[in-house]
Design an enzyme around this catalytic site. Structure first.
Site, PDB file in Angstrom:
ATOM      1  N   CYS A 179       0.813  -1.217   0.000  1.00  0.00           N
ATOM      2  CA  CYS A 179       0.000   0.000   0.000  1.00  0.00           C
ATOM      3  C   CYS A 179       0.846   1.266   0.000  1.00  0.00           C
ATOM      4  O   CYS A 179       1.902   1.319   0.616  1.00  0.00           O
ATOM      5  CB  CYS A 179      -0.887   0.033   1.235  1.00  0.00           C
ATOM      6  SG  CYS A 179      -1.972  -1.378   1.363  1.00  0.00           S
TER       7      CYS A 179
ATOM      8  N   ARG B 286       5.244   0.398  -6.009  1.00  0.00           N
ATOM      9  CA  ARG B 286       5.187  -0.432  -4.815  1.00  0.00           C
ATOM     10  C   ARG B 286       4.282  -1.645  -5.001  1.00  0.00           C
ATOM     11  O   ARG B 286       4.362  -2.595  -4.229  1.00  0.00           O
ATOM     12  CB  ARG B 286       4.675   0.402  -3.634  1.00  0.00           C
ATOM     13  CG  ARG B 286       5.631   1.499  -3.219  1.00  0.00           C
ATOM     14  CD  ARG B 286       4.984   2.457  -2.266  1.00  0.00           C
ATOM     15  NE  ARG B 286       4.706   1.884  -0.968  1.00  0.00           N
ATOM     16  CZ  ARG B 286       5.540   1.875   0.057  1.00  0.00           C
ATOM     17  NH1 ARG B 286       6.729   2.405  -0.068  1.00  0.00           N
ATOM     18  NH2 ARG B 286       5.207   1.337   1.216  1.00  0.00           N
TER      19      ARG B 286
ATOM     20  N   TRP C 156      -2.807  -2.690  -1.723  1.00  0.00           N
ATOM     21  CA  TRP C 156      -2.344  -4.040  -2.073  1.00  0.00           C
ATOM     22  C   TRP C 156      -3.072  -4.971  -1.119  1.00  0.00           C
ATOM     23  O   TRP C 156      -2.816  -4.957   0.090  1.00  0.00           O
ATOM     24  CB  TRP C 156      -0.829  -4.109  -1.891  1.00  0.00           C
ATOM     25  CG  TRP C 156      -0.209  -5.380  -2.363  1.00  0.00           C
ATOM     26  CD1 TRP C 156       0.138  -5.700  -3.649  1.00  0.00           C
ATOM     27  CD2 TRP C 156       0.171  -6.513  -1.561  1.00  0.00           C
ATOM     28  NE1 TRP C 156       0.699  -6.945  -3.686  1.00  0.00           N
ATOM     29  CE2 TRP C 156       0.730  -7.472  -2.424  1.00  0.00           C
ATOM     30  CE3 TRP C 156       0.095  -6.804  -0.202  1.00  0.00           C
ATOM     31  CZ2 TRP C 156       1.209  -8.694  -1.981  1.00  0.00           C
ATOM     32  CZ3 TRP C 156       0.567  -8.031   0.248  1.00  0.00           C
ATOM     33  CH2 TRP C 156       1.120  -8.959  -0.646  1.00  0.00           C
TER      34      TRP C 156
ATOM     35  N   ASN D 104      -1.530   1.748   5.775  1.00  0.00           N
ATOM     36  CA  ASN D 104      -0.622   0.734   5.241  1.00  0.00           C
ATOM     37  C   ASN D 104      -0.180  -0.119   6.416  1.00  0.00           C
ATOM     38  O   ASN D 104       0.223   0.413   7.443  1.00  0.00           O
ATOM     39  CB  ASN D 104       0.593   1.421   4.592  1.00  0.00           C
ATOM     40  CG  ASN D 104       1.678   0.427   4.170  1.00  0.00           C
ATOM     41  OD1 ASN D 104       1.408  -0.761   4.029  1.00  0.00           O
ATOM     42  ND2 ASN D 104       2.887   0.924   3.979  1.00  0.00           N
ATOM     43  N   GLY D 105      -0.292  -1.437   6.281  1.00  0.00           N
ATOM     44  CA  GLY D 105       0.090  -2.329   7.383  1.00  0.00           C
ATOM     45  C   GLY D 105      -1.009  -3.348   7.605  1.00  0.00           C
ATOM     46  O   GLY D 105      -1.910  -3.496   6.777  1.00  0.00           O
TER      47      GLY D 105
ATOM     48  N   GLU E  29      18.246 -17.070  -8.414  1.00  0.00           N
ATOM     49  CA  GLU E  29      17.850 -15.703  -8.754  1.00  0.00           C
ATOM     50  C   GLU E  29      17.276 -15.655 -10.177  1.00  0.00           C
ATOM     51  O   GLU E  29      16.275 -14.980 -10.438  1.00  0.00           O
ATOM     52  CB  GLU E  29      19.067 -14.770  -8.600  1.00  0.00           C
ATOM     53  CG  GLU E  29      18.853 -13.333  -9.013  1.00  0.00           C
ATOM     54  CD  GLU E  29      17.737 -12.605  -8.267  1.00  0.00           C
ATOM     55  OE1 GLU E  29      17.202 -13.147  -7.290  1.00  0.00           O
ATOM     56  OE2 GLU E  29      17.384 -11.494  -8.696  1.00  0.00           O
TER      57      GLU E  29
ATOM     58  N   LYS F 295      13.494 -14.448 -11.072  1.00  0.00           N
ATOM     59  CA  LYS F 295      13.194 -13.386 -12.043  1.00  0.00           C
ATOM     60  C   LYS F 295      12.180 -13.883 -13.054  1.00  0.00           C
ATOM     61  O   LYS F 295      11.214 -13.210 -13.363  1.00  0.00           O
ATOM     62  CB  LYS F 295      14.469 -12.946 -12.796  1.00  0.00           C
ATOM     63  CG  LYS F 295      15.477 -12.125 -12.036  1.00  0.00           C
ATOM     64  CD  LYS F 295      15.055 -10.728 -11.699  1.00  0.00           C
ATOM     65  CE  LYS F 295      14.345 -10.684 -10.394  1.00  0.00           C
ATOM     66  NZ  LYS F 295      15.087 -10.406  -9.198  1.00  0.00           N
TER      67      LYS F 295
ATOM     68  N   GLU G 141       8.650 -14.388 -11.478  1.00  0.00           N
ATOM     69  CA  GLU G 141       7.900 -13.221 -11.006  1.00  0.00           C
ATOM     70  C   GLU G 141       7.394 -12.322 -12.127  1.00  0.00           C
ATOM     71  O   GLU G 141       6.350 -11.710 -11.980  1.00  0.00           O
ATOM     72  CB  GLU G 141       8.625 -12.437  -9.901  1.00  0.00           C
ATOM     73  CG  GLU G 141       9.862 -11.716 -10.211  1.00  0.00           C
ATOM     74  CD  GLU G 141      10.467 -10.981  -8.988  1.00  0.00           C
ATOM     75  OE1 GLU G 141      11.674 -10.752  -9.047  1.00  0.00           O
ATOM     76  OE2 GLU G 141       9.766 -10.603  -8.043  1.00  0.00           O
TER      77      GLU G 141
ATOM     78  N   HIS H 166      18.588 -36.769  -7.580  1.00  0.00           N
ATOM     79  CA  HIS H 166      17.867 -37.111  -6.345  1.00  0.00           C
ATOM     80  C   HIS H 166      16.387 -36.762  -6.437  1.00  0.00           C
ATOM     81  O   HIS H 166      15.717 -36.669  -5.418  1.00  0.00           O
ATOM     82  CB  HIS H 166      18.523 -36.397  -5.155  1.00  0.00           C
ATOM     83  CG  HIS H 166      19.953 -36.813  -4.948  1.00  0.00           C
ATOM     84  ND1 HIS H 166      20.302 -38.069  -4.520  1.00  0.00           N
ATOM     85  CD2 HIS H 166      21.114 -36.151  -5.184  1.00  0.00           C
ATOM     86  CE1 HIS H 166      21.625 -38.161  -4.466  1.00  0.00           C
ATOM     87  NE2 HIS H 166      22.142 -37.010  -4.873  1.00  0.00           N
TER      88      HIS H 166
ATOM     89  N   LYS I 207       6.581  -4.018  -4.327  1.00  0.00           N
ATOM     90  CA  LYS I 207       8.009  -3.729  -4.328  1.00  0.00           C
ATOM     91  C   LYS I 207       8.572  -3.763  -2.915  1.00  0.00           C
ATOM     92  O   LYS I 207       9.616  -4.335  -2.660  1.00  0.00           O
ATOM     93  CB  LYS I 207       8.235  -2.346  -4.957  1.00  0.00           C
ATOM     94  CG  LYS I 207       9.699  -1.925  -5.029  1.00  0.00           C
ATOM     95  CD  LYS I 207      10.457  -2.770  -6.005  1.00  0.00           C
ATOM     96  CE  LYS I 207      11.935  -2.457  -6.036  1.00  0.00           C
ATOM     97  NZ  LYS I 207      12.702  -3.515  -6.707  1.00  0.00           N
TER      98      LYS I 207
HETATM   99  C1  AGP Z   1      12.859  -9.484  -6.146  1.00  0.00           C
HETATM  100  O1  AGP Z   1      12.802  -9.415  -7.508  1.00  0.00           O
HETATM  101  C2  AGP Z   1      11.698  -9.277  -5.371  1.00  0.00           C
HETATM  102  N1  AGP Z   1      10.712  -8.531  -5.928  1.00  0.00           N
HETATM  103  C3  AGP Z   1      11.719  -9.587  -3.890  1.00  0.00           C
HETATM  104  O2  AGP Z   1      12.089 -10.911  -3.774  1.00  0.00           O
HETATM  105  C4  AGP Z   1      12.605  -8.710  -2.974  1.00  0.00           C
HETATM  106  O3  AGP Z   1      13.943  -8.941  -3.249  1.00  0.00           O
HETATM  107  C5  AGP Z   1      12.259  -9.033  -1.515  1.00  0.00           C
HETATM  108  O4  AGP Z   1      10.927  -8.694  -1.269  1.00  0.00           O
HETATM  109  C6  AGP Z   1      13.173  -8.347  -0.522  1.00  0.00           C
HETATM  110  O5  AGP Z   1      13.104  -6.973  -0.615  1.00  0.00           O
HETATM  111  P1  AGP Z   1      14.183  -6.035   0.040  1.00  0.00           P
HETATM  112  O6  AGP Z   1      15.481  -6.290  -0.626  1.00  0.00           O
HETATM  113  O7  AGP Z   1      13.665  -4.646  -0.178  1.00  0.00           O
HETATM  114  O8  AGP Z   1      14.239  -6.392   1.504  1.00  0.00           O
END
Ligand code: AGP
Length: 610
Positions: A2, A27, A75, A100-101, A483, A487, A490, A506, A605
């Site tokens: 949010c 965000r 959100w 927000n929260g 990673e 990517k 997501e 395994h 974000k």
């Molecule tokens: C990565 O592409 C993400 N969107 C997510 O995993 C992010 O890295 C994670 O939420 C941690 O965020 P931060 O680095 O702001 O703590």
């Protein structure tokens, strides 16, 4: 997550609030809303599902005049994404809030409020807050008291912006667990979830601390701490350019941020190196002596930052000779753990506001670690403010939800940490000079890899119609494979898993058939022959291989084996170098699939709730 914007000004605020919401879009959100006080007792609200642009159209069609207002991007946590769940929430036309929260005790509060005759119009946890504030106002408290008394009843996390229609000369804000800044103008004041939202109207900010409640009028800002004491918080000037968070000529923020990596890496190294040496003071004046006493390292992070931490484990153990453990913050915070003697606790976060990472840090501070260090991209973030030592990455604002330049600059910062910890242990002057030289060569190397963009865009076509992908790596390339998989999933929504290649037999080998693309990261290192055997296992079962390998790797491109060549570099830099093509691959697959690259579905974000 949010986003909040609020304003009390001497000019109409609708455009300011909408622009603020636009600047918070990165965000992540699913609906948006705005409420503006037209005059005492006259509150107008507009809410829409979907993008801020839709809300802006709505406001253009039905203007919201007024000099005081609040706005929000939601959100969804409690209650589906829907207009009736969007903020601001209003109680009996008297007061309105944005939040927000997460309010953890919302169920108990809701039951009591229902009993007392409140009608609920949403399924959100937030709505109990507006009813509670209303009850306080109805009992004769002024807005400030009403928010303070309500805050005392709440469990969980909140950043709040509140307006009382009977008290049009002020806006009240509160913070506990979710970020909130105050923007200082001339004869006008603002609130927002972060500074980007307010850059068009001010560059002067106060960062609220946990438990703070603030009263904003046109003329002044007053802040009380959690004990009710009137406090002075410093006003900080942001040097971020107004366009710092703009996309420029790039089609997406993510692409811009991928291409910014050479500069971001250079900026992160800048003034941390001197000649052949790491500047001892770059972790703070006390750090050198403290690092000499450290006997173990624990790193905690989430998502992409966790992957960077995983790479660092290899480096810290291999180069500095210190035991290093790494854990995701959401797990770490809920288990009992043994704290090693003289251990350094490191948190890694782009935003510095990730709720789980912050909670882990707070817990670690009570657990007997020798010191805490935050590696972070946001100087005023909670993580930075609450840690003993700080090393800032200088990635610049990262807007795309998929983290790219934040990741590679974290890796650079972690190499600096490895160097600092390794000095006087396994890293002597000659080795330090070698490592520093390699670091200095990095921006140019990354530029070289970025030239593969077109080739990778073509390669992406092979992935568009796939449902699943497997990523393989060994050693410090295993977290890079993780990673790469993150990517891809997501932003393209293709299911992707990463395995250490030696684990294939395994279990995951059962997934391999002609439909399964397998991406492997294969630098020319000590594990290459082992990795090649693992790739043979895939080929023998018909799997389609896409191997990222440097020029020295003897691998033939045959039917079912695609090799993408990268410039050769030292083992130390390989994790950084091999990350770049995986970012580009995910990006181009997502573009071909037509997904929302910068704001992928369901994601935020800055993850400021648990
Ligand atoms: C990565 O592409 C993400 N969107 C997510 O995993 C992010 O890295 C994670 O939420 C941690 O965020 P931060 O680095 O702001 O703590």
């Amino acid at each position: 997550m949010c986003g909040i914007v609020g304003a009390i000004a001497q000019r109409p605020v609708a455009a300011i609030l909408l622009e603020g919401l636009k600047r918070l879009e990165y965000r992540g959100y699913d609906s948006a809303g705005i409420a503006i006080l037209e005059g005492p007792g006259q509150l107008n609200r507009s809410r829409t599902l979907g993008k801020v642009a839709r809300l802006a159209e709505e406001v253009a069609a039905h203007p919201l005049p007024g000099l005081t207002g609040i706005a929000h991007t939601r959100w969804a946590t409690h209650g589906e994404p829907a207009t009736h769940n969007a903020h601001p929430h209003i109680c009996r036309d008297r007061c309105t809030i944005v939040h927000n929260g997460i309010i953890e005790n919302h169920e108990q509060l809701r039951a009591a409020q229902r009993e007392a005759g409140h009608r609920f119009t949403s399924e959100t946890d937030t709505e109990v807050v507006v009813h509670a504030i209303y009850d306080q106002l109805a009992a004769g408290h002024d807005l400030l008291e009403a928010v303070r008394n309500t805050a005392a009843e709440l469990q969980g996390a909140y950043a709040l912006g509140v307006i009382d229609t009977q008290d049009p000369e002020r806006l009240v804000a509160a913070r506990e667990g979710s970020p909130l800044v105050i923007g200082i103008g001339f004869g006008e004041h603002f609130i927002a979830s972060d500074v980007f939202a307010l850059l068009p109207v001010t560059h002067r900010f106060i960062f609220l601390e946990e438990g703070d409640i603030a009263e904003l009028t046109r003329e002044r800002v007053r802040i009380w701490d959690r004990d009710g004491h009137l406090v002075e918080r410093p006003v900080k000037t942001s040097n971020l350019a107004l366009d710092a968070a703009e996309r420029g000529e790039y089609r997406h923020y993510m692409l811009k941020e991928i291409f910014e990596q050479p500069q971001a890496i250079a900026d992160t190294l800048d003034d941390r190196l001197s000649g052949n040496r790491l500047r001892p003071e770059c972790f703070g004046n006390e750090a050198e002596a403290l690092f000499a006493e450290i006997k173990a390292v624990t790193i905690v992070a989430c998502g992409t930052s966790y992957h960077a931490a995983q790479v660092a484990r290899y480096w810290i153990e291999a180069f500095a000779g210190l035991p290093c453990s790494v854990e995701v913050a959401s797990e770490y915070r809920y288990r009992r753990h043994v704290v090693p003697e003289q251990a350094l606790f490191v948190t890694l976060s782009q935003s510095g506001e990730t709720a789980d990472t912050l909670a882990a840090l707070r817990q670690a501070k009570q657990s007997g670690y020798r010191a805490t260090l935050a590696i972070c991209n946001v100087p005023e973030s909670s993580l930075v403010r609450e840690s003993d030592l700080v090393l800032l990455t200088h990635a610049g604002p990262e807007i795309g939800v998929a983290s790219t330049k934040a990741f590679t600059t974290q890796l650079v910062a972690l190499l600096l940490l490895t160097l600092a910890l390794g000095r006087g242990r396994d890293i002597d002057e000659t080795e330090e000079a070698r490592l520093v030289g390699l670091l200095r060569s990095l921006p140019l190397k990354v530029e070289e890899v970025l030239r593969l963009d077109e080739q990778i865009a073509m390669l992406a076509e092979s992935f568009v119609d796939k449902q699943h992908t497997l990523f393989l790596g060994r050693g410090e390339q295993y977290p890079i494979a993780m990673e790469g998989a993150l990517k891809l999933k997501e932003i393209s929504y293709i299911h992707a898993e990463a395995y250490p290649a030696g684990e294939l037999k395994h279990g995951p080998l059962a997934l391999i058939d002609e439909q399964m693309p397998v991406v492997a990261v294969a630098p020319n290192n000590a594990l290459l022959e082992k990795l090649k055997s693992n790739l043979e296992e895939v080929r023998a079962r018909g799997g389609q291989l896409y191997v990222f390998a440097d020029f020295q790797v003897p691998l033939d491109e045959t039917d079912g084996v695609n090799v993408i060549r990268l410039p050769e570099t030292d083992d130390l830099l390989d994790p950084l170098i091999f990350t770049i093509p995986l970012q580009l691959l995910a990006y181009h697959v997502a573009v071909l699939k037509g997904t929302d690259v910068d704001q992928p579905r369901n994601l935020a974000k800055s993850v400021t709730v648990e």
